[in-house]
Design an enzyme around this catalytic site. Structure first.
Site, PDB file in Angstrom:
ATOM      1  N   THR A  46       0.836  -1.204   0.000  1.00  0.00           N
ATOM      2  CA  THR A  46       0.000   0.000   0.000  1.00  0.00           C
ATOM      3  C   THR A  46       0.867   1.249   0.000  1.00  0.00           C
ATOM      4  OG1 THR A  46      -1.590  -1.223   1.345  1.00  0.00           O
ATOM      5  CG2 THR A  46      -1.892   1.147   1.188  1.00  0.00           C
ATOM      6  N   THR A  47       1.936   1.239   0.815  1.00  0.00           N
ATOM      7  CA  THR A  47       2.825   2.393   0.903  1.00  0.00           C
ATOM      8  C   THR A  47       3.530   2.635  -0.431  1.00  0.00           C
ATOM      9  OG1 THR A  47       3.140   1.851   3.229  1.00  0.00           O
ATOM     10  CG2 THR A  47       4.671   3.433   2.280  1.00  0.00           C
ATOM     11  N   TYR A 109     -12.734  -5.250  -1.426  1.00  0.00           N
ATOM     12  CA  TYR A 109     -13.950  -4.900  -2.163  1.00  0.00           C
ATOM     13  C   TYR A 109     -14.883  -6.094  -2.387  1.00  0.00           C
ATOM     14  CZ  TYR A 109     -17.178  -2.535  -5.284  1.00  0.00           C
ATOM     15  OH  TYR A 109     -18.318  -2.026  -5.825  1.00  0.00           O
ATOM     16  N   TYR A 135      -1.815 -10.363   4.940  1.00  0.00           N
ATOM     17  CA  TYR A 135      -1.914  -8.965   5.363  1.00  0.00           C
ATOM     18  C   TYR A 135      -3.370  -8.647   5.655  1.00  0.00           C
ATOM     19  CZ  TYR A 135      -1.328  -3.833   4.895  1.00  0.00           C
ATOM     20  OH  TYR A 135      -1.322  -2.472   5.082  1.00  0.00           O
ATOM     21  N   ARG A 140      -8.946  -1.038   5.009  1.00  0.00           N
ATOM     22  CA  ARG A 140      -8.793  -0.857   3.557  1.00  0.00           C
ATOM     23  C   ARG A 140      -9.518  -1.934   2.756  1.00  0.00           C
ATOM     24  NH1 ARG A 140      -4.857   2.761   1.324  1.00  0.00           N
ATOM     25  NH2 ARG A 140      -3.541   3.748   2.911  1.00  0.00           N
ATOM     26  N   LYS A 163       0.841 -10.016   8.691  1.00  0.00           N
ATOM     27  CA  LYS A 163       0.960  -8.587   8.983  1.00  0.00           C
ATOM     28  C   LYS A 163      -0.381  -8.139   9.527  1.00  0.00           C
ATOM     29  CE  LYS A 163       1.726  -4.032   6.922  1.00  0.00           C
ATOM     30  NZ  LYS A 163       1.935  -3.242   5.686  1.00  0.00           N
ATOM     31  N   ILE A 205       6.200  -4.319   9.665  1.00  0.00           N
ATOM     32  CA  ILE A 205       6.334  -3.842   8.284  1.00  0.00           C
ATOM     33  C   ILE A 205       5.996  -2.359   8.356  1.00  0.00           C
ATOM     34  CG2 ILE A 205       5.561  -4.048   5.900  1.00  0.00           C
ATOM     35  CD1 ILE A 205       5.088  -6.989   6.379  1.00  0.00           C
TER      36      ILE A 205
END
Length: 294
Positions: A46-47, A109, A135, A140, A163, A205
């Site tokens: 994401t980052t 989603y 993760y 999100r 994560k 992370i």
């Protein structure tokens, strides 16, 4: 035997310049992290603005990171997708490119059931045969992998870690109670790294390690070596800066901080946009308080 990932694992930003991936700067960032004690690099999460990378760019960033690292530290490539077939394809590519593992964000989603989450993760692990860190970030993805669901996956040879970015220390603890040492638990929130380590986590992370990699590495190493007092001191110093990294949607603040420090251009891809002036001032104040700015 399962691969163990631990310590300071950096959720690497993707530098852009003129709308394209800035490859020379990416190489410089790799050297910066290796020279400052980072244990593992995690590109295309994401980052790293993975939702806005084309498939070709995604593969190139993975390939370039692995090439620049040159086996000096581990690389865990972000390969998750809400399409199981796409996640398999990206994870197989990461393995072929030489990644040590992959970070598999849970499907977003689509909102699969818990049974669907198990089937998805097993399908990717079976097909790619590369160590996977799952993760879990409900804020999100819109779904939360429950501890009992994770426990059903913990014995898979290629599912090696989780994560955790639920923000829920009770759930993280229950994960560890049910899975024990079969998985390596990694914080997905810099502010919760020390609390997760205290209940059995193995590292983080990290977003903030993009700008202060030595400090995050020192925190995890101090704790894992038994110097809990030192780990707490670093955690308390880092805490306000960690909070500043989320004044707006990640990675807007961290990329802005890196631009202020001259590390990257600070360029973001829409729909992410530059920081608002009030939050930019707050970010600069946090950086000054930390000693990053005079």
């Amino acid at each position: 035997m399962k691969r163990i990932f631990q310590g300071s694992m950096v959720a690497l930003v993707t530098p852009f310049k003129g709308g394209r991936v800035d490859e020379p700067t990416l190489r410089e960032l790799v050297e910066f992290h290796i020279n400052n004690g980072t244990d593992v690099l995690v590109p295309c999460g994401t980052t790293g603005e993975s939702p806005t990378l084309s498939h070709d760019e995604h593969r190139r960033v993975i390939e370039l990171t692995i090439e620049a690292v040159n086996r000096r530290i581990a690389v865990v490539a972000g390969t998750g997708s809400n399409s199981t077939a796409e996640a398999i394809d990206l994870t197989r590519y990461a393995k072929q490119a030489g990644a040590d593992g992959a970070l598999l964000v849970l499907p977003y989603y689509n909102k699969p059931t818990q049974a669907g989450l198990v089937a998805h993760c097993r399908a990717v692990a079976d097909a790619a045969e590369l160590p996977l860190i799952l993760y879990n970030i409900p804020g999100r993805t819109g779904i939360n992998m429950l501890p009992e669901t994770l426990a059903a996956l913990a014995d898979h040879l290629y599912i090696v870690g989780m994560k955790e970015a639920t923000g829920n220390l009770e759930q993280m603890t229950q994960d560890i109670v049910l899975c024990g040492d079969r998985l390596s638990f990694l914080s997905g929130d810099d502010t919760l790294t020390l609390p997760l380590l205290a209940v059995g986590g193995r590292g983080v992370i990290s977003v903030v390690a993009n700008i202060v990699p030595r400090d995050v590495a020192d925190l995890t190493r101090a704790f894992l070596s038994g110097d809990w007092k030192r780990a707490r001191e670093i955690h308390l110093k880092l805490f306000p800066l960690c909070q500043a990294m989320f004044y707006e949607t990640n990675p807007i603040p961290v990329k802005t901080a890196m631009a202020i420090l001259g590390m990257v251009s600070g360029e973001l891809r829409l729909p992410l946009c530059p920081m608002s002036e009030p939050n930019l001032n707050r970010l600069k104040a946090a950086m000054r308080a930390y000693g990053l700015l005079s």
